[in-house]
Design a protein around this motif. Structure first.
Motif, PDB file in Angstrom:
ATOM      1  N   PRO A 293      92.578  41.385 -38.470  1.00  0.00           N
ATOM      2  CA  PRO A 293      92.031  41.796 -37.164  1.00  0.00           C
ATOM      3  C   PRO A 293      90.849  42.736 -37.342  1.00  0.00           C
ATOM      4  O   PRO A 293      90.727  43.426 -38.355  1.00  0.00           O
ATOM      5  CB  PRO A 293      93.215  42.504 -36.499  1.00  0.00           C
ATOM      6  CG  PRO A 293      94.026  43.016 -37.650  1.00  0.00           C
ATOM      7  CD  PRO A 293      93.885  42.005 -38.751  1.00  0.00           C
ATOM      8  N   LEU A 294      89.979  42.779 -36.351  1.00  0.00           N
ATOM      9  CA  LEU A 294      88.860  43.724 -36.375  1.00  0.00           C
ATOM     10  C   LEU A 294      89.371  45.139 -36.134  1.00  0.00           C
ATOM     11  O   LEU A 294      90.395  45.338 -35.469  1.00  0.00           O
ATOM     12  CB  LEU A 294      87.833  43.355 -35.310  1.00  0.00           C
ATOM     13  CG  LEU A 294      87.115  42.003 -35.463  1.00  0.00           C
ATOM     14  CD1 LEU A 294      86.110  41.830 -34.332  1.00  0.00           C
ATOM     15  CD2 LEU A 294      86.446  41.884 -36.805  1.00  0.00           C
ATOM     16  N   PRO A 295      88.678  46.143 -36.661  1.00  0.00           N
ATOM     17  CA  PRO A 295      89.080  47.537 -36.400  1.00  0.00           C
ATOM     18  C   PRO A 295      89.009  47.861 -34.905  1.00  0.00           C
ATOM     19  O   PRO A 295      88.323  47.175 -34.136  1.00  0.00           O
ATOM     20  CB  PRO A 295      88.059  48.354 -37.194  1.00  0.00           C
ATOM     21  CG  PRO A 295      87.488  47.415 -38.204  1.00  0.00           C
ATOM     22  CD  PRO A 295      87.522  46.059 -37.568  1.00  0.00           C
ATOM     23  N   VAL A 305      80.669  38.418 -35.052  1.00  0.00           N
ATOM     24  CA  VAL A 305      80.966  38.870 -36.407  1.00  0.00           C
ATOM     25  C   VAL A 305      80.003  38.161 -37.358  1.00  0.00           C
ATOM     26  O   VAL A 305      79.896  36.932 -37.356  1.00  0.00           O
ATOM     27  CB  VAL A 305      82.424  38.568 -36.790  1.00  0.00           C
ATOM     28  CG1 VAL A 305      82.708  39.017 -38.219  1.00  0.00           C
ATOM     29  CG2 VAL A 305      83.387  39.236 -35.809  1.00  0.00           C
ATOM     30  N   GLY A 306      79.302  38.939 -38.188  1.00  0.00           N
ATOM     31  CA  GLY A 306      78.364  38.347 -39.132  1.00  0.00           C
ATOM     32  C   GLY A 306      77.387  39.387 -39.650  1.00  0.00           C
ATOM     33  O   GLY A 306      77.520  40.588 -39.381  1.00  0.00           O
ATOM     34  N   VAL A 307      76.404  38.907 -40.377  1.00  0.00           N
ATOM     35  CA  VAL A 307      75.341  39.770 -40.901  1.00  0.00           C
ATOM     36  C   VAL A 307      74.065  39.410 -40.151  1.00  0.00           C
ATOM     37  O   VAL A 307      73.501  38.322 -40.353  1.00  0.00           O
ATOM     38  CB  VAL A 307      75.171  39.579 -42.418  1.00  0.00           C
ATOM     39  CG1 VAL A 307      74.058  40.480 -42.941  1.00  0.00           C
ATOM     40  CG2 VAL A 307      76.479  39.850 -43.144  1.00  0.00           C
ATOM     41  N   PHE A 308      73.604  40.307 -39.276  1.00  0.00           N
ATOM     42  CA  PHE A 308      72.514  39.988 -38.357  1.00  0.00           C
ATOM     43  C   PHE A 308      71.405  41.030 -38.444  1.00  0.00           C
ATOM     44  O   PHE A 308      71.632  42.182 -38.827  1.00  0.00           O
ATOM     45  CB  PHE A 308      73.017  39.909 -36.912  1.00  0.00           C
ATOM     46  CG  PHE A 308      74.057  38.841 -36.686  1.00  0.00           C
ATOM     47  CD1 PHE A 308      73.688  37.506 -36.604  1.00  0.00           C
ATOM     48  CD2 PHE A 308      75.403  39.170 -36.567  1.00  0.00           C
ATOM     49  CE1 PHE A 308      74.634  36.523 -36.400  1.00  0.00           C
ATOM     50  CE2 PHE A 308      76.367  38.195 -36.355  1.00  0.00           C
ATOM     51  CZ  PHE A 308      75.976  36.860 -36.278  1.00  0.00           C
ATOM     52  N   GLN A 309      70.197  40.594 -38.048  1.00  0.00           N
ATOM     53  CA  GLN A 309      69.044  41.476 -37.925  1.00  0.00           C
ATOM     54  C   GLN A 309      68.346  41.175 -36.591  1.00  0.00           C
ATOM     55  O   GLN A 309      68.525  40.100 -36.022  1.00  0.00           O
ATOM     56  CB  GLN A 309      68.040  41.282 -39.075  1.00  0.00           C
ATOM     57  CG  GLN A 309      68.619  41.458 -40.477  1.00  0.00           C
ATOM     58  CD  GLN A 309      69.266  40.207 -41.009  1.00  0.00           C
ATOM     59  OE1 GLN A 309      68.812  39.101 -40.718  1.00  0.00           O
ATOM     60  NE2 GLN A 309      70.321  40.356 -41.797  1.00  0.00           N
ATOM     61  N   LEU A 310      67.556  42.137 -36.134  1.00  0.00           N
ATOM     62  CA  LEU A 310      66.796  41.965 -34.890  1.00  0.00           C
ATOM     63  C   LEU A 310      65.387  41.496 -35.216  1.00  0.00           C
ATOM     64  O   LEU A 310      64.729  42.041 -36.121  1.00  0.00           O
ATOM     65  CB  LEU A 310      66.747  43.284 -34.115  1.00  0.00           C
ATOM     66  CG  LEU A 310      65.861  43.292 -32.861  1.00  0.00           C
ATOM     67  CD1 LEU A 310      66.366  42.293 -31.846  1.00  0.00           C
ATOM     68  CD2 LEU A 310      65.799  44.698 -32.269  1.00  0.00           C
ATOM     69  N   ARG A 311      64.930  40.499 -34.486  1.00  0.00           N
ATOM     70  CA  ARG A 311      63.550  40.032 -34.611  1.00  0.00           C
ATOM     71  C   ARG A 311      62.925  40.044 -33.222  1.00  0.00           C
ATOM     72  O   ARG A 311      63.292  39.234 -32.359  1.00  0.00           O
ATOM     73  CB  ARG A 311      63.508  38.628 -35.227  1.00  0.00           C
ATOM     74  CG  ARG A 311      62.109  38.222 -35.669  1.00  0.00           C
ATOM     75  CD  ARG A 311      62.128  36.936 -36.445  1.00  0.00           C
ATOM     76  NE  ARG A 311      62.256  35.785 -35.569  1.00  0.00           N
ATOM     77  CZ  ARG A 311      62.286  34.521 -35.993  1.00  0.00           C
ATOM     78  NH1 ARG A 311      62.238  34.273 -37.290  1.00  0.00           N
ATOM     79  NH2 ARG A 311      62.390  33.523 -35.152  1.00  0.00           N
ATOM     80  N   GLU A 312      61.963  40.958 -33.010  1.00  0.00           N
ATOM     81  CA  GLU A 312      61.349  41.134 -31.694  1.00  0.00           C
ATOM     82  C   GLU A 312      60.011  40.423 -31.607  1.00  0.00           C
ATOM     83  O   GLU A 312      59.254  40.379 -32.578  1.00  0.00           O
ATOM     84  CB  GLU A 312      61.116  42.617 -31.410  1.00  0.00           C
ATOM     85  CG  GLU A 312      62.353  43.451 -31.270  1.00  0.00           C
ATOM     86  CD  GLU A 312      61.998  44.906 -31.006  1.00  0.00           C
ATOM     87  OE1 GLU A 312      61.940  45.311 -29.834  1.00  0.00           O
ATOM     88  OE2 GLU A 312      61.760  45.635 -31.989  1.00  0.00           O
ATOM     89  N   VAL A 405      82.042  47.444 -40.711  1.00  0.00           N
ATOM     90  CA  VAL A 405      81.701  48.445 -39.703  1.00  0.00           C
ATOM     91  C   VAL A 405      81.052  47.754 -38.502  1.00  0.00           C
ATOM     92  O   VAL A 405      80.491  46.664 -38.611  1.00  0.00           O
ATOM     93  CB  VAL A 405      80.720  49.503 -40.264  1.00  0.00           C
ATOM     94  CG1 VAL A 405      81.368  50.300 -41.387  1.00  0.00           C
ATOM     95  CG2 VAL A 405      79.429  48.855 -40.745  1.00  0.00           C
ATOM     96  N   TYR A 406      81.131  48.413 -37.350  1.00  0.00           N
ATOM     97  CA  TYR A 406      80.389  47.982 -36.172  1.00  0.00           C
ATOM     98  C   TYR A 406      78.976  48.542 -36.271  1.00  0.00           C
ATOM     99  O   TYR A 406      78.764  49.668 -36.734  1.00  0.00           O
ATOM    100  CB  TYR A 406      81.056  48.473 -34.894  1.00  0.00           C
ATOM    101  CG  TYR A 406      82.387  47.808 -34.610  1.00  0.00           C
ATOM    102  CD1 TYR A 406      82.457  46.624 -33.896  1.00  0.00           C
ATOM    103  CD2 TYR A 406      83.574  48.377 -35.076  1.00  0.00           C
ATOM    104  CE1 TYR A 406      83.680  46.017 -33.630  1.00  0.00           C
ATOM    105  CE2 TYR A 406      84.800  47.774 -34.821  1.00  0.00           C
ATOM    106  CZ  TYR A 406      84.853  46.605 -34.100  1.00  0.00           C
ATOM    107  OH  TYR A 406      86.058  46.000 -33.854  1.00  0.00           O
ATOM    108  N   ASP A 407      78.016  47.774 -35.831  1.00  0.00           N
ATOM    109  CA  ASP A 407      76.622  48.211 -35.882  1.00  0.00           C
ATOM    110  C   ASP A 407      75.933  47.795 -34.590  1.00  0.00           C
ATOM    111  O   ASP A 407      76.430  46.944 -33.847  1.00  0.00           O
ATOM    112  CB  ASP A 407      75.917  47.608 -37.096  1.00  0.00           C
ATOM    113  CG  ASP A 407      74.710  48.435 -37.526  1.00  0.00           C
ATOM    114  OD1 ASP A 407      74.309  49.325 -36.757  1.00  0.00           O
ATOM    115  OD2 ASP A 407      74.168  48.170 -38.616  1.00  0.00           O
TER     116      ASP A 407
END
Length: 478
Positions: A293-295, A305-312, A405-407
């Motif tokens: 389970p997630l924290p 859930v994943g590895v993400f980045q922001l692209r503006e 972790v949450y981000d």
């Protein structure tokens, strides 16, 4: 006209000759219990690219298929033939009937009338005994004999593998179904009805409570992989990534996979069959995946859930009040792109107006993972001059399974707005709609004022009647 008729006739004769290229030869009418019956299909001057299943014969058991080819050169003219032989072993003595049947060769159907077969006592197969006759035995001065086929040791295995044994809920894992042969393998293999087999095993392999991203393998192509320093040929038949919706345990069971494995002639001859078709079933190893389970978090059941980045992407950094501009909030990374939701709109600041965003997404499936981008394109207007930082208005929260972790992804764009205030114009320009459109044209008097006297009189009469009725009932009861 005569020339056209000649061409048509020639084409017709060619078709007839092509249709006569296939011969179906049946074994003898009488065989011993220790002999084999054969159905032989011979195709002249062409290769046998595909063939259908041979018929079943009551009282017989199929013993495999062999292939042979021959070539002749007579007066400088070369001719060739290719044959497929289906072997049948009798189970018991008796008389059996081979009904008329059809067989599909290179996509074309050919028929045979069948025959009656008598199976007697075992016979002593010496010299030309049995039914495996070599028509060139006398020419080469040797006796005909039934070829002996042996099975070679194989260096191959079937695998259902996963890239992770422990994941978080919503995190993806890759499921790979493949057949492996080492580069030193000598045993010849061929795939046997892979589509039908795959449909059957996927009913057991696919987890129910998960989102599937299928890599859509349409052709089984070999690729070289290195496993613990040894080179293997891998033939993928299925690959997908799965994203479980909730915590728990996912069990991947042991499943079978059948391959055609050819047996090789022990003493091959030039004109005889060099190999015989047989089957071997491989089994995969079971797999277990633990989904954690997630924290704890207020948005635990909503975040991606994943590895993400922001692209503006933004159309302008300096705008005038009341003038609209476009702002693109793009979420790029590895994870379930389909499940990515729009960024949260924060309540701070009342001078910035937006509409529902246009959404565009691109999903890439490869290298054992699912990646891509999901873009939310906003149209924004600002009605008051000033400097605006968009991270005060937008944010996107997600869970990173690598760091556990949450981000939060926040915009970096800063907007400079100049010009006179458009706040009042924005309010007056808004159409309230509905009943407000009739304020100027309708009367401000209550519509039921003229009926007030009559309404009151009727109510009083009804009350008086009710009291009188109650009094009468009380008197009668006494």
């Amino acid at each position: 006209m005569l020339r056209l008729a000649f061409v048509c006739l020639a084409f017709f004769l060619v078709k007839i000759s092509q249709a006569q290229n296939v011969q179906i030869e049946l074994g003898p009418d009488e065989i011993g219990l220790n002999e084999t019956f054969t159905i032989k299909v011979t195709l002249s001057n062409d290769k046998i690219k595909s063939y259908d299943q041979f018929p079943e014969i009551q009282g017989f058991q199929k013993q495999g298929i062999s292939q042979s080819s021959s070539m002749n050169i007579i007066n400088g003219q070369m001719s060739s033939s290719n044959s497929i032989i289906q072997y049948y072993k009798p189970i018991r003595k008796g008389q059996y009937s081979l009904e008329n049947f059809t067989v599909l060769i290179n996509g074309e159907s050919f028929s045979s009338p069948g025959k009656t077969i008598s199976v007697g006592d075992p016979v002593n197969n010496q010299g030309f005994g049995g039914n495996a006759v070599d028509p060139f035995a006398d020419f080469f001065g040797r006796p005909a004999e039934e070829p002996e086929f042996v099975e070679l040791e194989d260096d191959a295995f079937f695998s259902v593998s996963v890239d992770k044994k422990e994941i978080f809920a919503g995190e993806g894992f890759n499921l790979n179904v493949a057949f492996y042969m080492s580069e030193q393998n000598q045993a010849p293999f061929q795939f046997y009805e892979p589509g039908r087999q795959l449909d059957a095993i996927l009913k057991n392999l696919k987890p129910n409570n998960a989102w599937e991203e299928n890599f859509n393998i349409t052709n089984i192509e070999p690729e070289v992989v290195d496993i613990q320093g040894k080179r293997w040929m891998r033939f993928k038949v299925y690959e997908a990534s799965f994203f479980p919706f909730s915590e728990g345990t996912i069990e991947i069971p042991r499943v079978p996979w059948e391959m055609i494995k050819y047996r090789i002639a022990k003493n091959p001859t030039f004109f005889g069959a060099s190999r015989q078709e047989d089957f071997k079933t491989f089994y995969s190893s079971p797999q277990t995946i633990t989904v954690k389970p997630l924290p704890p978090h207020p948005l635990k059941n909503e975040v991606s859930v994943g590895v993400f980045q922001l692209r503006e992407n933004i159309s302008s950094l300096e705008v005038e009040t009341g003038k609209g501009f476009e702002y693109n909030f793009g979420i790029n990374g590895v994870g379930n792109i389909n499940a990515v939701s729009p960024p949260k709109r924060l309540t701070g600041g009342t001078n910035l107006d937006t509409f529902d965003p246009n959404v565009r997404q691109q999903i890439n499936r490869g290298y054992s993972r699912v990646s891509g981008i999901k873009e939310f394109n906003y149209y924004i207007t600002i009605n008051e001059a000033g400097n605006y930082e968009l991270d005060d208005h937008f944010q996107w929260i997600y869970f990173d399974p690598l760091r556990a972790v949450y981000d939060t992804l926040k915009p970096q764009a800063k907007i400079i707005v100049t010009g006179e205030s458009k706040v009042n114009q924005a309010l007056s320009g808004q159409r309230l709609g509905g009943i407000y459109d009739k304020i100027d044209s309708e009367s401000n008097q209550f519509s039921n004022e003229q009926y007030k006297y009559y309404f009151t009189t009727v109510i009083n009469v009804l009350l008086l009647g009710a009291v009188a009725l109650l009094a009468v009932l009380i008197i009668k009861k006494k």
